[in-house]
Design a protein around this motif. Structure first.
Motif, PDB file in Angstrom:
ATOM      1  N   ASN A  91       0.830  -1.212   0.000  1.00 27.03           N
ATOM      2  CA  ASN A  91       0.000   0.000   0.000  1.00 27.03           C
ATOM      3  C   ASN A  91       0.855   1.248   0.000  1.00 27.03           C
ATOM      4  O   ASN A  91       0.555   2.226  -0.700  1.00 27.03           O
ATOM      5  N   TYR A  92       1.919   1.231   0.786  1.00 26.48           N
ATOM      6  CA  TYR A  92       2.779   2.419   0.849  1.00 26.48           C
ATOM      7  C   TYR A  92       3.432   2.686  -0.498  1.00 26.48           C
ATOM      8  O   TYR A  92       3.484   3.834  -0.951  1.00 26.48           O
ATOM      9  N   GLN A  93       3.944   1.653  -1.132  1.00 22.85           N
ATOM     10  CA  GLN A  93       4.626   1.856  -2.406  1.00 22.85           C
ATOM     11  C   GLN A  93       3.671   2.298  -3.503  1.00 22.85           C
ATOM     12  O   GLN A  93       4.086   2.912  -4.484  1.00 22.85           O
ATOM     13  N   GLN A  94       2.383   2.020  -3.345  1.00 23.84           N
ATOM     14  CA  GLN A  94       1.403   2.452  -4.331  1.00 23.84           C
ATOM     15  C   GLN A  94       0.922   3.874  -4.065  1.00 23.84           C
ATOM     16  O   GLN A  94       0.787   4.674  -4.996  1.00 23.84           O
ATOM     17  N   VAL A 262      -5.658  21.621  -7.592  1.00 23.97           N
ATOM     18  CA  VAL A 262      -4.606  20.605  -7.626  1.00 23.97           C
ATOM     19  C   VAL A 262      -5.174  19.353  -6.985  1.00 23.97           C
ATOM     20  O   VAL A 262      -5.550  19.359  -5.807  1.00 23.97           O
ATOM     21  N   ILE A 263      -5.257  18.271  -7.761  1.00 18.24           N
ATOM     22  CA  ILE A 263      -5.781  17.008  -7.250  1.00 18.24           C
ATOM     23  C   ILE A 263      -4.633  16.032  -7.021  1.00 18.24           C
ATOM     24  O   ILE A 263      -3.837  15.760  -7.925  1.00 18.24           O
ATOM     25  N   VAL A 264      -4.545  15.542  -5.792  1.00 21.22           N
ATOM     26  CA  VAL A 264      -3.571  14.506  -5.461  1.00 21.22           C
ATOM     27  C   VAL A 264      -4.170  13.165  -5.863  1.00 21.22           C
ATOM     28  O   VAL A 264      -5.258  12.800  -5.398  1.00 21.22           O
ATOM     29  N   GLU A 265      -3.515  12.438  -6.734  1.00 27.09           N
ATOM     30  CA  GLU A 265      -4.031  11.148  -7.176  1.00 27.09           C
ATOM     31  C   GLU A 265      -4.181  10.189  -5.995  1.00 27.09           C
ATOM     32  O   GLU A 265      -3.405  10.220  -5.047  1.00 27.09           O
ATOM     33  N   GLY A 266      -5.201   9.356  -6.105  1.00 23.60           N
ATOM     34  CA  GLY A 266      -5.456   8.367  -5.065  1.00 23.60           C
ATOM     35  C   GLY A 266      -6.339   7.269  -5.599  1.00 23.60           C
ATOM     36  O   GLY A 266      -6.629   7.213  -6.803  1.00 23.60           O
ATOM     37  N   PRO A 267      -6.789   6.367  -4.716  1.00 20.96           N
ATOM     38  CA  PRO A 267      -7.612   5.244  -5.170  1.00 20.96           C
ATOM     39  C   PRO A 267      -8.875   5.668  -5.911  1.00 20.96           C
ATOM     40  O   PRO A 267      -9.336   4.976  -6.811  1.00 20.96           O
ATOM     41  N   GLN A 268      -9.440   6.838  -5.541  1.00 21.36           N
ATOM     42  CA  GLN A 268     -10.688   7.264  -6.164  1.00 21.36           C
ATOM     43  C   GLN A 268     -10.483   7.998  -7.483  1.00 21.36           C
ATOM     44  O   GLN A 268     -11.347   7.965  -8.356  1.00 21.36           O
ATOM     45  N   THR A 296      -2.656  17.967 -11.628  1.00 18.47           N
ATOM     46  CA  THR A 296      -2.647  16.737 -10.824  1.00 18.47           C
ATOM     47  C   THR A 296      -1.217  16.445 -10.386  1.00 18.47           C
ATOM     48  O   THR A 296      -0.253  16.761 -11.089  1.00 18.47           O
ATOM     49  N   VAL A 297      -1.092  15.854  -9.219  1.00 20.58           N
ATOM     50  CA  VAL A 297       0.221  15.426  -8.719  1.00 20.58           C
ATOM     51  C   VAL A 297       0.107  13.976  -8.276  1.00 20.58           C
ATOM     52  O   VAL A 297      -0.962  13.528  -7.838  1.00 20.58           O
ATOM     53  N   PRO A 298       1.182  13.209  -8.371  1.00 20.23           N
ATOM     54  CA  PRO A 298       1.148  11.795  -7.970  1.00 20.23           C
ATOM     55  C   PRO A 298       0.963  11.644  -6.476  1.00 20.23           C
ATOM     56  O   PRO A 298       1.166  12.603  -5.708  1.00 20.23           O
ATOM     57  N   PRO A 299       0.600  10.465  -6.027  1.00 22.47           N
ATOM     58  CA  PRO A 299       0.340  10.244  -4.593  1.00 22.47           C
ATOM     59  C   PRO A 299       1.570  10.518  -3.736  1.00 22.47           C
ATOM     60  O   PRO A 299       2.708  10.353  -4.160  1.00 22.47           O
ATOM     61  N   PHE A 300       1.325  10.932  -2.520  1.00 25.31           N
ATOM     62  CA  PHE A 300       2.345  11.029  -1.477  1.00 25.31           C
ATOM     63  C   PHE A 300       1.621  10.830  -0.151  1.00 25.31           C
ATOM     64  O   PHE A 300       0.401  10.944  -0.067  1.00 25.31           O
ATOM     65  N   TRP A 301       2.365  10.494   0.895  1.00 31.90           N
ATOM     66  CA  TRP A 301       1.755  10.237   2.190  1.00 31.90           C
ATOM     67  C   TRP A 301       1.447  11.583   2.842  1.00 31.90           C
ATOM     68  O   TRP A 301       2.328  12.248   3.365  1.00 31.90           O
TER      69      TRP A 301
END
Length: 326
Positions: A91-94, A262-268, A296-301
């Motif tokens: 999950n973290y790596q995704q 700015v949308i942070v990519e995620g599961p949805q 848009t920006v890629p996922p981050f924690w």
């Protein structure tokens, strides 16, 4: 008391290292004494040298760790001391901030219910966790040094809190210099990124979709806000937020806000987000969707530490650079 124990271990190592250096020096002197067989003296020299190298290697290595939170895990990786085990690796790596974790890191279960039997069998020197894992700390603390850190406290300077957290983690594994080097590297990178977008003056509205109708908007107290402040950027969301810095609202709350979305990519939402939202319900009335200038920006924690802050900063500046190209 556990910190004192670690200090004693370091001091004993330093004393042992000194003793071996003294023996090594004496062996070198003995090589020149005619009454001692050169062969025997050379053998003693070689033996002492082997011990000396082993002691120095041990002294410079970091203790084995288990990270029961992503914040501690990513910080350990960033300062060059990756944990032997962490929770929810896939999950973290995704959806987390570091995508190239070592394959040697062992999965120790889900964050709220780690595999205690597996962790015990790994014989770690230290277990690191967030405050929410206090129950597991109590079960293991009799056998293993445990460190419990608290992040995202109320009424603190978030960036300073993340920086101090890095120092605390580095100190816990007896590598304070590694922490300072990483902090300096992050600060230098942030300053460079800030210089790249000095001309940007449009406010930003940063969200992550929870479902088709609801979003999490990031504002005061968030990692997002801390990064925006460091980069000299304006956040359009000025409404009250939670302790961790977000508000949960319906899409309709975004319609009247004049800012670059700015949308942070995620599961949805991921992939070609602009096309997905262009004709969907209230989304099509959000200014950036309507004007087709969504970022848009890629996922981050989003509840992470400095590694997550840096990843978001780098991704955001890259996206802003691209959006400014005519």
């Amino acid at each position: 008391m556990k910190n004192d124990k670690n200090c004693r271990q370091v001091n004993n190592t330093q004393i042992t290292s000194y003793k071996f250096r003294r023996i090594l020096r004496n062996s070198m002197i003995n090589l020149s004494q005619p009454q001692i067989s050169r062969k025997c003296a050379l053998h003693a020299f070689t033996l002492c040298l082997s011990f000396f190298i082993a002691v120095i290697s041990h002294a410079s290595s970091h203790p084995s760790t288990i990270a029961l939170s992503w914040t501690t895990a990513e910080t350990l990786v960033a300062i060059g001391a990756p944990p032997e085990g962490m929770s929810m690796i896939d999950n973290y790596q995704q959806w987390g901030s570091i995508r190239s974790l070592s394959e040697d890191i062992v999965e120790v279960g889900v964050s709220f219910q780690p595999n205690l039997e597996l962790i015990t069998s790994m014989h770690p020197d230290i277990i690191m966790s967030d405050s929410v894992f206090v129950v597991f700390d109590e079960k293991l603390s009799d056998r293993v040094n445990t460190y419990r850190f608290t992040l995202y406290q109320e009424e603190v300077d978030r960036w300073n809190e993340l920086t101090e957290f890095t120092r605390q983690v580095a100190t816990a594994i007896m590598q304070p210099d590694s922490g300072e080097v990483y902090i300096a590297d992050v600060e230098n990178n942030i300053e460079h990124l800030k210089n790249r977008i000095r001309e940007w003056n449009e406010p930003l509205l940063i969200i992550r979709a929870l479902d088709a109708q609801h979003v999490r908007v990031y504002g005061e107290n968030s990692l997002v806000q801390a990064v925006l402040d460091r980069l000299g950027l304006s956040n359009a969301w000025q409404e009250p937020t939670s302790q961790k810095g977000f508000s949960i609202v319906g899409v309709e709350a975004l319609v009247d806000i004049n800012a670059r979305l700015v949308i942070v990519e995620g599961p949805q939402l991921s992939g070609n987000i602009a096309d997905q939202l262009a004709g969907r319900g209230l989304w099509q009335y959000v200014p950036s969707i309507r004007e087709n200038n969504l970022i848009t920006v890629p996922p981050f924690w989003v509840f992470g530490a400095l590694p997550s802050a840096l990843r978001f900063a780098e991704s955001l500046v890259e996206a802003l650079d691209e959006s400014a190209i005519p």
